[in-house]
Motif scaffolding. Structure first.
Motif, short mmCIF file in Angstrom:
data_model
loop_
_atom_site.label_atom_id
_atom_site.label_comp_id
_atom_site.label_asym_id
_atom_site.label_seq_id
_atom_site.Cartn_x
_atom_site.Cartn_y
_atom_site.Cartn_z
N THR A 15 0.87 -0.99 -0.18
CA THR A 15 0.03 0.16 -0.08
C THR A 15 0.97 1.20 0.17
O THR A 15 2.10 0.87 -0.02
CB THR A 15 -0.89 0.10 1.30
OG1 THR A 15 -0.14 0.16 2.37
CG2 THR A 15 -1.59 -1.13 1.45
N GLU A 55 1.41 3.30 2.40
CA GLU A 55 2.22 3.37 3.67
C GLU A 55 3.18 2.30 3.69
O GLU A 55 3.84 2.22 4.69
CB GLU A 55 1.11 3.06 4.77
CG GLU A 55 0.13 4.01 4.89
CD GLU A 55 -1.14 3.37 4.03
OE1 GLU A 55 -2.08 4.33 4.04
OE2 GLU A 55 -1.26 2.49 3.26
N VAL A 89 -2.51 1.73 10.49
CA VAL A 89 -2.99 2.51 9.23
C VAL A 89 -2.98 1.92 7.95
O VAL A 89 -1.71 1.41 7.54
CB VAL A 89 -2.66 4.13 9.23
CG1 VAL A 89 -3.15 4.60 8.09
CG2 VAL A 89 -2.57 4.81 10.60
N VAL A 90 -4.00 1.70 7.12
CA VAL A 90 -3.84 1.02 5.82
C VAL A 90 -4.73 1.91 4.71
O VAL A 90 -5.85 2.02 5.09
CB VAL A 90 -4.00 -0.42 6.01
CG1 VAL A 90 -5.62 -0.82 6.27
CG2 VAL A 90 -3.72 -1.11 4.61
N THR A 91 -4.20 2.06 3.64
CA THR A 91 -4.99 2.77 2.53
C THR A 91 -5.20 1.46 1.51
O THR A 91 -4.13 1.08 0.96
CB THR A 91 -4.58 3.99 1.92
OG1 THR A 91 -4.45 4.77 2.91
CG2 THR A 91 -5.42 4.26 0.76
N PRO A 135 -5.61 0.05 -2.01
CA PRO A 135 -5.43 0.86 -3.37
C PRO A 135 -6.64 0.57 -4.38
O PRO A 135 -7.35 -0.49 -4.20
CB PRO A 135 -4.22 0.24 -4.01
CG PRO A 135 -4.19 -1.18 -3.03
CD PRO A 135 -4.70 -0.95 -1.82
N SER A 136 -6.99 1.16 -5.25
CA SER A 136 -8.03 0.84 -5.96
C SER A 136 -7.42 0.14 -7.20
O SER A 136 -8.32 -0.67 -7.76
CB SER A 136 -8.42 2.46 -6.93
OG SER A 136 -7.43 3.02 -7.45
N THR A 160 -7.16 2.75 11.46
CA THR A 160 -7.70 3.27 10.36
C THR A 160 -7.63 2.60 8.95
O THR A 160 -6.53 2.12 8.69
CB THR A 160 -6.80 4.83 10.14
OG1 THR A 160 -7.16 5.53 11.28
CG2 THR A 160 -7.50 5.74 9.10
N VAL A 161 -8.64 2.70 8.37
CA VAL A 161 -8.92 1.95 6.98
C VAL A 161 -9.33 2.67 5.98
O VAL A 161 -10.71 3.25 6.54
CB VAL A 161 -9.49 0.45 7.04
CG1 VAL A 161 -9.62 -0.09 5.60
CG2 VAL A 161 -8.83 -0.49 8.00
N THR A 162 -8.91 3.34 4.92
CA THR A 162 -9.43 3.98 3.71
C THR A 162 -9.88 3.04 2.79
O THR A 162 -8.87 2.36 2.20
CB THR A 162 -8.61 5.22 3.44
OG1 THR A 162 -8.13 5.87 4.48
CG2 THR A 162 -9.22 6.09 2.39
N PRO A 205 -11.21 2.32 -1.28
CA PRO A 205 -11.39 3.15 -2.70
C PRO A 205 -12.70 2.98 -3.08
O PRO A 205 -13.73 2.18 -2.71
CB PRO A 205 -10.34 2.26 -3.59
CG PRO A 205 -10.51 0.99 -2.98
CD PRO A 205 -10.63 1.11 -1.51
#
Length: 363
Positions: free
Chosen positions: A151, A153, A185-187, A189-190, A215-217, A219
């Motif tokens: 990711t 991060e 924390v992790v985002t 990806p799309s 935290t999780v974001t 897409p």
């Protein structure tokens, strides 16, 4: 990286190569070009390729030289103004993903190779300056194959191919957490490795990196969140459900003890069983008008203090709001037809409710 650099050599060798080139290019022409007009070139041509492919460089039209997979540097004599062709041959399980020249994508200009459908050829127009060619190899995945990518991060995350043909994948393999313990924390990806991420798989974030995940974001490409996807993410504080999502699956946020904020899109129609069970920090939530079903134990033992069931909901499952000790106010829609057994039991703060007249069944 594999680097091929074209530089000057001695004029005698240059002229010999030029003669060989002309013998190939103009072998049928009885009048060879005036070699006195040919100049040496000092331009450099660098070819970079990843570790998963072998690059063959064709120069002077017909002569090839294969770069070993370990990579090295070769010196060549070339003639200014002569086109240079490259043949990119990937190793097994890979294909040529993209080629750029000085950062400009020329993938659409690739031509099929002569030996295999996976081989690609690109011809560079006569050089007039230093040029860098970048080759990217793409792995050929199959349905159900699991791979790991990073990711933004720098977190290693597991993905599983849903459809190689459609180039779609999900977060996680469906049975284990997709990230290691200790991640906070992790985002998501799309797009990863060329695949569009459309699904948060079952158990994708189960246990929340052993309690560390806050935290999780997600897409906007996410259309589905699987069963138990965020179960036992005890430190997760907020979640925004992407616009394309229609269902909150069973146990999706079960035992997310610190979850205090949930944002749902106006596309959600179904809240699964125990979806938000045991979420004591969740004191309020706005349900979209698109919802039609709230399943059994959906908000069992949550921290809700009030809830407005939106118009359009026809069914509230058994024990859906059971043991919500702080729940004091409930507003029902006129569309409601069924309330399951124990849906509002053991709610000490709830002293009175007004049931809609169309209601047909109370469990």
């Amino acid at each position: 990286m594999k680097n091929t650099i074209i530089t000057n050599t001695k004029r005698q060798l240059l002229m010999l190569c030029a003669a060989l080139c002309c013998a190939v290019m103009w072998g049928a022409n009885p009048t060879a070009p005036d070699m006195s007009a040919v100049n040496e070139t000092s331009y450099q041509l660098t070819v970079n390729s990843g570790a998963n492919g072998v690059t063959s460089v064709t120069y002077f039209v017909d002569s090839t030289d294969e770069i070993p997979e370990t990579g090295d540097t070769r010196q060549y004599s070339v003639i200014e103004g002569v086109e240079v062709s490259f043949t990119f041959t990937p190793s097994s399980e890979y294909s040529v993903g993209s080629v750029t020249v000085d950062g400009v994508d020329v993938t659409a200009s690739l031509q099929p190779g002569m030996t295999s459908p996976t081989v690609k050829t690109y011809t560079l127009a006569p050089m007039s300056a230093d040029v860098t060619v970048q080759v990217t190899y793409a792995k050929n995945y199959t349905d159900g194959e699991v791979f790991t990518a990073q990711t933004i991060e720098g977190v290693n995350m597991d993905f599983k191919v849903i459809s190689a043909a459609d180039m779609t994948c999900q977060v996680g393999d469906g049975s284990h957490s997709s990230i290691a313990d200790g991640v906070t924390v992790v985002t998501v990806p799309s797009v990863v490795n060329g695949f569009t991420v459309t699904t948060v798989g079952s158990n994708a974030f189960w246990r929340g990196a052993f309690g560390a995940l806050t935290t999780v974001t997600l897409p906007s490409t996410i259309t589905s969140i699987g069963n138990n996807a965020f179960e036992s993410c005890g430190a997760l504080t907020a979640i925004v459900i992407p616009e394309a999502e229609t269902t909150i699956s069973d146990n999706a946020f079960l035992q997310c003890y610190d979850l205090a904020s949930v944002t749902m899109p106006p596309t959600i129609t179904y809240i699964g069983e125990s979806a938000f069970k045991s979420t004591p920090s969740l004191t309020s939530i706005e349900l979209p008008t698109s919802i039609t079903t709230i399943s059994a134990q959906a908000f069992y033992s949550s921290g809700l203090t009030s809830i407005t069931i939106p118009e359009g909901v026809t069914s509230i499952g058994e024990s859906a709001f059971n043991s919500c000790s702080s729940l004091a106010t409930v507003n029902f829609p006129t569309s409601l037809l069924t309330i399951g057994k124990g849906a509002f039991s053991l709610n000490s703060a709830l002293t009175a409710i007004n049931l809609p007249s169309p209601l047909q069944t109370i469990g």
